[in-house]
Design a protein around this motif. Structure first.
Motif, mmCIF file in Angstrom:
data_model
loop_
_atom_site.group_PDB
_atom_site.id
_atom_site.type_symbol
_atom_site.label_atom_id
_atom_site.label_comp_id
_atom_site.label_asym_id
_atom_site.label_seq_id
_atom_site.Cartn_x
_atom_site.Cartn_y
_atom_site.Cartn_z
ATOM 1 N N GLY A 84 0.819 -1.204 0.000
ATOM 2 C CA GLY A 84 0.000 0.000 0.000
ATOM 3 C C GLY A 84 0.855 1.256 0.000
ATOM 4 O O GLY A 84 2.088 1.198 -0.041
ATOM 5 N N ASP A 85 0.200 2.399 0.049
ATOM 6 C CA ASP A 85 0.884 3.697 0.024
ATOM 7 C C ASP A 85 1.223 4.109 1.455
ATOM 8 O O ASP A 85 0.363 4.590 2.196
ATOM 9 N N ILE A 86 2.461 3.922 1.847
ATOM 10 C CA ILE A 86 2.909 4.278 3.201
ATOM 11 C C ILE A 86 3.419 5.708 3.177
ATOM 12 O O ILE A 86 4.353 6.041 2.442
ATOM 13 N N THR A 87 2.811 6.574 3.973
ATOM 14 C CA THR A 87 3.171 7.990 4.001
ATOM 15 C C THR A 87 3.854 8.328 5.325
ATOM 16 O O THR A 87 3.771 7.559 6.295
ATOM 17 N N PRO A 88 4.533 9.483 5.401
ATOM 18 C CA PRO A 88 5.170 9.882 6.660
ATOM 19 C C PRO A 88 4.198 9.926 7.838
ATOM 20 O O PRO A 88 4.581 9.663 8.982
ATOM 21 N N SER A 89 2.921 10.220 7.562
ATOM 22 C CA SER A 89 1.932 10.300 8.646
ATOM 23 C C SER A 89 1.655 8.930 9.281
ATOM 24 O O SER A 89 1.088 8.853 10.370
ATOM 25 N N ASP A 90 2.065 7.847 8.615
ATOM 26 C CA ASP A 90 1.862 6.503 9.161
ATOM 27 C C ASP A 90 2.866 6.167 10.259
ATOM 28 O O ASP A 90 2.683 5.183 10.983
ATOM 29 N N GLY A 91 3.924 6.952 10.346
ATOM 30 C CA GLY A 91 4.904 6.733 11.415
ATOM 31 C C GLY A 91 5.781 5.509 11.233
ATOM 32 O O GLY A 91 6.383 5.028 12.197
ATOM 33 N N VAL A 92 5.893 4.993 10.014
ATOM 34 C CA VAL A 92 6.747 3.828 9.750
ATOM 35 C C VAL A 92 8.169 4.332 9.481
ATOM 36 O O VAL A 92 8.370 5.159 8.584
ATOM 37 N N PRO A 93 9.172 3.863 10.239
ATOM 38 C CA PRO A 93 10.562 4.300 9.994
ATOM 39 C C PRO A 93 10.986 4.014 8.559
ATOM 40 O O PRO A 93 10.540 3.029 7.948
ATOM 41 N N LYS A 94 11.840 4.866 8.025
ATOM 42 C CA LYS A 94 12.258 4.740 6.629
ATOM 43 C C LYS A 94 12.875 3.373 6.345
ATOM 44 O O LYS A 94 12.601 2.759 5.315
ATOM 45 N N ALA A 95 13.726 2.881 7.267
ATOM 46 C CA ALA A 95 14.380 1.589 7.060
ATOM 47 C C ALA A 95 13.361 0.452 7.027
ATOM 48 O O ALA A 95 13.480 -0.485 6.230
ATOM 49 N N GLU A 96 12.348 0.527 7.882
ATOM 50 C CA GLU A 96 11.321 -0.510 7.918
ATOM 51 C C GLU A 96 10.457 -0.451 6.664
ATOM 52 O O GLU A 96 10.085 -1.490 6.109
ATOM 53 N N LYS A 97 10.139 0.749 6.212
ATOM 54 C CA LYS A 97 9.368 0.906 4.973
ATOM 55 C C LYS A 97 10.132 0.278 3.805
ATOM 56 O O LYS A 97 9.547 -0.449 2.984
ATOM 57 N N SER A 98 11.425 0.533 3.740
ATOM 58 C CA SER A 98 12.242 -0.031 2.670
ATOM 59 C C SER A 98 12.282 -1.556 2.755
ATOM 60 O O SER A 98 12.197 -2.247 1.728
ATOM 61 N N ARG A 99 12.385 -2.083 3.983
ATOM 62 C CA ARG A 99 12.418 -3.541 4.157
ATOM 63 C C ARG A 99 11.105 -4.168 3.699
ATOM 64 O O ARG A 99 11.099 -5.197 3.003
ATOM 65 N N MET A 100 9.991 -3.565 4.069
ATOM 66 C CA MET A 100 8.683 -4.072 3.677
ATOM 67 C C MET A 100 8.524 -4.063 2.157
ATOM 68 O O MET A 100 8.022 -5.026 1.562
ATOM 69 N N GLU A 101 8.949 -2.984 1.532
ATOM 70 C CA GLU A 101 8.803 -2.874 0.089
ATOM 71 C C GLU A 101 9.736 -3.837 -0.634
ATOM 72 O O GLU A 101 9.377 -4.398 -1.674
ATOM 73 N N GLN A 102 10.940 -4.044 -0.093
ATOM 74 C CA GLN A 102 11.861 -5.002 -0.699
ATOM 75 C C GLN A 102 11.277 -6.409 -0.659
ATOM 76 O O GLN A 102 11.340 -7.163 -1.643
ATOM 77 N N ALA A 103 10.699 -6.770 0.492
ATOM 78 C CA ALA A 103 10.073 -8.097 0.618
ATOM 79 C C ALA A 103 8.904 -8.243 -0.350
ATOM 80 O O ALA A 103 8.707 -9.304 -0.969
ATOM 81 N N ALA A 104 8.113 -7.177 -0.496
ATOM 82 C CA ALA A 104 6.980 -7.209 -1.426
ATOM 83 C C ALA A 104 7.466 -7.348 -2.866
ATOM 84 O O ALA A 104 6.899 -8.106 -3.664
ATOM 85 N N LEU A 105 8.521 -6.624 -3.204
ATOM 86 C CA LEU A 105 9.075 -6.703 -4.558
ATOM 87 C C LEU A 105 9.583 -8.112 -4.850
ATOM 88 O O LEU A 105 9.350 -8.654 -5.940
ATOM 89 N N ASP A 106 10.266 -8.715 -3.884
ATOM 90 C CA ASP A 106 10.758 -10.079 -4.060
ATOM 91 C C ASP A 106 9.594 -11.044 -4.321
ATOM 92 O O ASP A 106 9.690 -11.943 -5.166
ATOM 93 N N GLU A 107 8.506 -10.856 -3.597
ATOM 94 C CA GLU A 107 7.335 -11.717 -3.768
ATOM 95 C C GLU A 107 6.723 -11.521 -5.158
ATOM 96 O O GLU A 107 6.343 -12.494 -5.825
ATOM 97 N N MET A 108 6.641 -10.286 -5.613
ATOM 98 C CA MET A 108 6.080 -10.009 -6.927
ATOM 99 C C MET A 108 6.937 -10.620 -8.040
ATOM 100 O O MET A 108 6.410 -11.171 -9.022
ATOM 101 N N CYS A 109 8.256 -10.534 -7.876
ATOM 102 C CA CYS A 109 9.151 -11.102 -8.891
ATOM 103 C C CYS A 109 9.087 -12.622 -8.877
ATOM 104 O O CYS A 109 9.259 -13.266 -9.916
ATOM 105 N N LYS A 110 8.824 -13.202 -7.709
ATOM 106 C CA LYS A 110 8.637 -14.646 -7.627
ATOM 107 C C LYS A 110 7.366 -15.047 -8.373
ATOM 108 O O LYS A 110 7.327 -16.047 -9.091
ATOM 109 N N ILE A 111 6.306 -14.254 -8.200
ATOM 110 C CA ILE A 111 5.051 -14.510 -8.914
ATOM 111 C C ILE A 111 5.266 -14.415 -10.427
ATOM 112 O O ILE A 111 4.697 -15.193 -11.207
ATOM 113 N N LEU A 112 6.123 -13.477 -10.852
ATOM 114 C CA LEU A 112 6.425 -13.321 -12.271
ATOM 115 C C LEU A 112 7.231 -14.503 -12.810
ATOM 116 O O LEU A 112 7.322 -14.694 -14.023
ATOM 117 N N GLY A 113 7.800 -15.289 -11.909
ATOM 118 C CA GLY A 113 8.538 -16.476 -12.331
ATOM 119 C C GLY A 113 10.038 -16.312 -12.354
ATOM 120 O O GLY A 113 10.755 -17.187 -12.860
#
Length: 267
Positions: free
Chosen positions: A153-182
């Motif tokens: 989803g769209d994580i904004t500064p108002s959500d209070g998620v630390p930048k490093a954690e946001k990056s980790r979450m997005e990296q994990a999501a990207l890995d999952e999407m690329c796995k789905i792509l094969g």
């Protein structure tokens, strides 16, 4: 002195042109078996430099260095139709997920994540040339830079998620999407483009980072005009943060128009 010359390795003649990839994909689906082309016994000298784009920006350069059989024809690097449709179905969420910053300010029917990335891609398409800039690569980065938001989803500064954690979450999501792509070459390219943007590690990434901010303040100006709101937050958060001359000049034009609109309201 007599010299023994081996006969040149000549592939068998092809009596008709090969069908396009789209037609091959259709045939492949129809017969439910992979299309396999007979390889010749003639090797060619190639290797892949995974992190250097070609001059056209549409894939890695191939340079001569080691023997490798010619597999340029066929589906070895192409995701399966099933993987493609699964991936695109997941990306549908980018079209339906609204950008949270606008929702937080009470904008009705705000733009989606895909809307934002699309106009950024247009910015990359129409931008003037800069020395050493690969404009086609900018378009690709713009298309994928927020792709992980299909899952997180769209994580904004108002959500209070630390930048490093946001990056980790997005990296994990990207890995999952690329796995789905094969996996494979296309998935690797998406990961490379996304990481380049995330790390702001190239001139192309610098420019697309600027486009991200330019698109946001342009959208803010449009919402101010359409909804009669004051959206200072978006202009203040981007002030002084543009890295390229293109980004600076486009942002200055938007701010100039905003001042003109404000003056007309007061008059």
């Amino acid at each position: 002195m007599a010299t023994n010359l081996s006969a040149p390795c000549v592939p068998p003649p092809i009596h008709r042109s090969l069908p396009s990839r789209s037609i091959l994909a259709f045939v492949n689906r129809a017969i439910s078996k992979p299309v396999i082309f007979r390889e010749t016994s003639c090797p060619r000298l190639v290797s892949v430099r995974a992190h250097t784009p070609g001059t056209d920006g549409f894939g890695p350069k191939r340079v001569a260095s080691s023997q490798e059989p010619d597999t340029s024809i066929g589906f070895s690097s192409s995701p399966s139709p099933s993987s493609v449709i699964d991936f695109l179905t997941l990306c549908h969420r980018l079209k339906t997920t609204k950008r949270k910053g606008w929702m937080n300010h009470g904008i009705k029917g705000p733009e989606s994540i895909a809307d934002h990335m699309y106009r950024m891609s247009l910015m990359a398409l129409i931008a003037g040339d800069l020395p050493g800039l690969n404009r086609e690569r900018c378009i690709k980065i713009a298309i994928v830079h927020d792709i992980a938001e299909a899952i997180v989803g769209d994580i904004t500064p108002s959500d209070g998620v630390p930048k490093a954690e946001k990056s980790r979450m997005e990296q994990a999501a990207l890995d999952e999407m690329c796995k789905i792509l094969g996996g494979g070459m296309r998935a690797d390219e998406i990961k490379e483009l996304w990481t380049e943007y995330e790390n702001n590690s190239s001139l192309e990434a610098n420019l697309v980072k600027d486009f991200d901010k330019v698109e946001m303040i342009l959208q803010a100006l449009e919402y101010e005009s359409e909804h009669g709101k004051v959206l200072d937050e978006f202009f203040l958060s981007t002030a002084g943060k543009f890295q390229t001359e293109i980004g600076k000049s486009w942002a200055a034009e938007i701010i100039s128009r905003r001042k003109s609109m404000s003056a007309k309201r007061r008059s």
